[in-house]
Design a protein around this motif. Sequence first.
Motif, mmCIF file in Angstrom:
data_model
loop_
_atom_site.group_PDB
_atom_site.id
_atom_site.type_symbol
_atom_site.label_atom_id
_atom_site.label_comp_id
_atom_site.label_asym_id
_atom_site.label_seq_id
_atom_site.Cartn_x
_atom_site.Cartn_y
_atom_site.Cartn_z
ATOM 1 N N ARG A 158 36.354 34.020 46.061
ATOM 2 C CA ARG A 158 37.715 33.849 45.528
ATOM 3 C C ARG A 158 38.183 32.399 45.666
ATOM 4 O O ARG A 158 38.852 31.871 44.774
ATOM 5 N N LEU B 73 37.909 39.801 40.977
ATOM 6 C CA LEU B 73 38.411 38.618 41.678
ATOM 7 C C LEU B 73 38.982 37.602 40.683
ATOM 8 O O LEU B 73 40.029 36.993 40.922
ATOM 9 N N CYS C 100 36.047 36.669 49.926
ATOM 10 C CA CYS C 100 37.041 35.607 50.105
ATOM 11 C C CYS C 100 36.454 34.241 49.761
ATOM 12 O O CYS C 100 37.115 33.396 49.161
ATOM 13 N N GLU D 37 39.575 30.120 42.650
ATOM 14 C CA GLU D 37 40.949 29.605 42.664
ATOM 15 C C GLU D 37 41.046 28.132 42.316
ATOM 16 O O GLU D 37 42.031 27.695 41.716
ATOM 17 N N GLU E 138 42.341 38.875 39.586
ATOM 18 C CA GLU E 138 43.361 38.695 40.619
ATOM 19 C C GLU E 138 43.919 37.271 40.577
ATOM 20 O O GLU E 138 45.129 37.058 40.641
ATOM 21 N N VAL E 139 43.021 36.303 40.463
ATOM 22 C CA VAL E 139 43.448 34.901 40.404
ATOM 23 C C VAL E 139 44.207 34.636 39.112
ATOM 24 O O VAL E 139 45.232 33.942 39.098
#
Length: 356
Positions: free
Chosen positions: A245, A286, A242, A249, A289-290
């Motif tokens: 991530r 990751l 996390c 982001e 995903e973003v």
Amino acid sequence: MRTSTSTAQDLGMPAIYLHLLADLLHNIGVDEKALLLRVGLDPHRLNCPDLRVSQAQASEFVTRAIIESGEPGLGIMLARELKMPLHGALGTAIMSSRTLEQALELMTRYLTLRAPNLHVTTRHSKGNACYRVTCDQDLGPLQGFIMDAMLFGCIFMGAQLTGSTVPGFRILRRGPEPAFFQRFRPTLPVPVEYGAIEDALLIPVSHLDMPIRFCDDQLAESSRIKCDEALRELTEDAGFACRVRRVIETSYPFPPKLARVAATLFVSERTLKRRLQEESASFQNLVDEVRLERARDLLTTTSMNLSQIADALGYADAANFTRAFKRWTGSSPSRYRNWARQPKAKPSPAAMAASV
């Protein structure tokens, strides 16, 4: 005992606060965009209400902001700009409370959502309610900034809630009074006492029942439920993946290199890969995903063409982006955009993908 920022849990800082600080810097003549880019933050992403910035990047940005602006009182300046809606579900819950005491109880319970390293404890003494604020980590320059924004922000937000400055309100600050504070003291509507043994808000117990102007029992209840959910999600998503991530982001340029993310989190590339592997995650997954989240957002909320979106997501051309998007969703970007813009009711994404 306080821990260091490199070893403690990093729940991040809401990006909207750094966006607000960037606006302040702009107003006093600092090139805020250039400063954000040097720290590796995307100026356009900070205005996203649900994003959080890693503590390391927030600290670097605040430190450079103080140095380049020459203004050590940025935390107090930010406090003046803090409006209740900026605090998300917590702000709504506080605004819809019945009394000042209820509002302060919510701040105490859910402060982790907005300032994860600060904690508030309450006691009554000599007719005053004392809300003591402590920090569980050594945050360096970020600590004074956050403490200023928190304590002085309560002055201005209290006035927003009740319609006037709360009578008898006082602020206690540890340590000697900094030289810069003389410039701010005349503009503050309550006494501030330095040299205290703790950082705290003092409010006469007799004023805790002051009514909140925006009281709404139904909204208060629904907002408290949202706060509970958000707090659960935040604390559950406290793993290393996390943290990685969060850096991905808000990074500029996007996508960030693994080496840059590792440096931001003060670990080696090898350690970053190993720790992600321990959580059954990978850096590339990751990033993807973003990328998918950003792609969906750009396709549904902007008129950017596929080449522009591909460039924003770090692809060489629209063809590469289209292939990746199909691999993720089973649909082409154009078909997804058309589906997303159709009026209700829409077919499910699964049904849409099956028709491709």
